[in-house]
Scaffold this motif. Sequence first.
Motif, PDB file in Angstrom:
ATOM      1  N   GLN A  72     -38.436 -35.192 -39.014  1.00  0.00           N
ATOM      2  CA  GLN A  72     -37.433 -34.262 -39.517  1.00  0.00           C
ATOM      3  C   GLN A  72     -36.051 -34.746 -39.066  1.00  0.00           C
ATOM      4  O   GLN A  72     -35.912 -35.321 -37.973  1.00  0.00           O
ATOM      5  N   ALA A  73     -35.059 -34.553 -39.908  1.00  0.00           N
ATOM      6  CA  ALA A  73     -33.708 -34.973 -39.552  1.00  0.00           C
ATOM      7  C   ALA A  73     -33.238 -34.251 -38.295  1.00  0.00           C
ATOM      8  O   ALA A  73     -33.588 -33.087 -38.057  1.00  0.00           O
ATOM      9  N   PRO A  74     -32.432 -34.894 -37.463  1.00  0.00           N
ATOM     10  CA  PRO A  74     -31.935 -34.237 -36.253  1.00  0.00           C
ATOM     11  C   PRO A  74     -30.929 -33.152 -36.599  1.00  0.00           C
ATOM     12  O   PRO A  74     -30.389 -33.097 -37.710  1.00  0.00           O
ATOM     13  N   SER A  75     -30.662 -32.312 -35.643  1.00  0.00           N
ATOM     14  CA  SER A  75     -29.613 -31.303 -35.804  1.00  0.00           C
ATOM     15  C   SER A  75     -28.260 -31.944 -35.511  1.00  0.00           C
ATOM     16  O   SER A  75     -28.169 -33.036 -34.937  1.00  0.00           O
ATOM     17  N   LEU A  76     -27.195 -31.259 -35.898  1.00  0.00           N
ATOM     18  CA  LEU A  76     -25.856 -31.734 -35.555  1.00  0.00           C
ATOM     19  C   LEU A  76     -25.677 -31.794 -34.042  1.00  0.00           C
ATOM     20  O   LEU A  76     -25.042 -32.711 -33.519  1.00  0.00           O
ATOM     21  N   ALA A  77     -26.236 -30.800 -33.348  1.00  0.00           N
ATOM     22  CA  ALA A  77     -26.115 -30.781 -31.888  1.00  0.00           C
ATOM     23  C   ALA A  77     -26.765 -32.009 -31.273  1.00  0.00           C
ATOM     24  O   ALA A  77     -26.225 -32.621 -30.345  1.00  0.00           O
ATOM     25  N   GLU A  78     -27.942 -32.404 -31.792  1.00  0.00           N
ATOM     26  CA  GLU A  78     -28.621 -33.583 -31.270  1.00  0.00           C
ATOM     27  C   GLU A  78     -27.836 -34.858 -31.571  1.00  0.00           C
ATOM     28  O   GLU A  78     -27.814 -35.786 -30.765  1.00  0.00           O
ATOM     29  N   ALA A  79     -27.182 -34.892 -32.738  1.00  0.00           N
ATOM     30  CA  ALA A  79     -26.452 -36.098 -33.137  1.00  0.00           C
ATOM     31  C   ALA A  79     -25.122 -36.247 -32.416  1.00  0.00           C
ATOM     32  O   ALA A  79     -24.677 -37.366 -32.147  1.00  0.00           O
ATOM     33  N   THR A  80     -24.482 -35.130 -32.085  1.00  0.00           N
ATOM     34  CA  THR A  80     -23.127 -35.192 -31.543  1.00  0.00           C
ATOM     35  C   THR A  80     -23.023 -34.785 -30.087  1.00  0.00           C
ATOM     36  O   THR A  80     -22.027 -35.103 -29.418  1.00  0.00           O
ATOM     37  N   GLY A  81     -24.007 -34.037 -29.582  1.00  0.00           N
ATOM     38  CA  GLY A  81     -23.900 -33.512 -28.224  1.00  0.00           C
ATOM     39  C   GLY A  81     -23.031 -32.276 -28.141  1.00  0.00           C
ATOM     40  O   GLY A  81     -22.786 -31.768 -27.034  1.00  0.00           O
TER      41      GLY A  81
END
Length: 365
Positions: A241-250
């Motif tokens: 599943q695609a990551p969340s924005l939080a996972e991608a950006t911190g």
Amino acid sequence: MAIHPGDILAGYRVTRLLGRGGMGEVWAARSDTTGRDVAIKVLLARAAVKPDLVQRFQREAKIASAIQSPYVCSLLDVGLTPDGAHLLVFEKLDGESLADRLKREQYLPFAEVFPIIEDVLCGLCAAHAADVIHRDLKPGNIFIERTASPERPERAKILDFGISKLKRGDGEQNEPTLTAFDATLGSFAYMAPEQVRGAARADERADIYAVGAVAFRSLSGRLPFEGTTAALLVAMKLERQAPSLAEATGDRWPAGIERFLERALERKRENRFATAREALDGWRTLAPGGRVIQPPPPVRAPEPSSLHVAPPDPPTVADDADAAVSQDDQPTWVDHPPTETVDTPLIGQALDLSSEPGRGRRTGR
């Protein structure tokens, strides 16, 4: 026949070259009588000798003329050069592609991304109502047009229906493969998992996935999936599943934005928004700053076209991972210096995604 500034094509005087790609050239031109500026897309001689590519060019004209929307670049006319080369006349847009903006800015604030994605979804509503699936939505095929309205100085428009298909499935197996010509992975990062498996599997929900990937890239400065090889990217798209924005950006993001992207980027298409209208309604619940949302213009049934286009064979697609990808990342009728660009290398070569715009994060959001 070589085209030069000053030549007359379809009643317009050519002014300068806008771009060149694998299939054709795009020239800026102006009417001597009305002063209207247009962009003329001409099929190159090396492509015109391939019947399947001529068919694709004709199909682009048929499809573009069927969509009536202020959020889709308008096809104005179809014709031939004096020596018989096929050409399409589009409205000429003033502004820049989303790809160009992201290269400059790396990522954009939500207040700027919101109207862009809203407009794209409005354009998709019209395209899908006309039974058209785009199959190549990406920042390079989204143009941010400058308008004369002080209330809404910009409007996004969808470009390039060159590899679109009709939803009607009759005769799909008969379309000749385009893989030999479109061997690049220019749109790979924005493809839905089922489209990676085979272009013939793509339906409206593949376009919705692409919109989710564009929104993710615009907000975060990163792609949902990144890897060093094509095989690795395929595996991630098909298995994760695609990551969340939080996972991608911190960073922490509003729950509503995360939920929208999670659903748009669902690996299983049955779990995505079912239609562009449903996705548009969901996106509009996120409107920033209490902005008043105007309903889109009603989708009109295509009027009988005055364009004289030879009807192509029933449109279908090649069912392999290389098919239905665009040769050019940049929109072909946009006002930018002549260029030949692709997003990623050929299948089988390493994908160096470290060069993707936004790899180095800007400080501050």
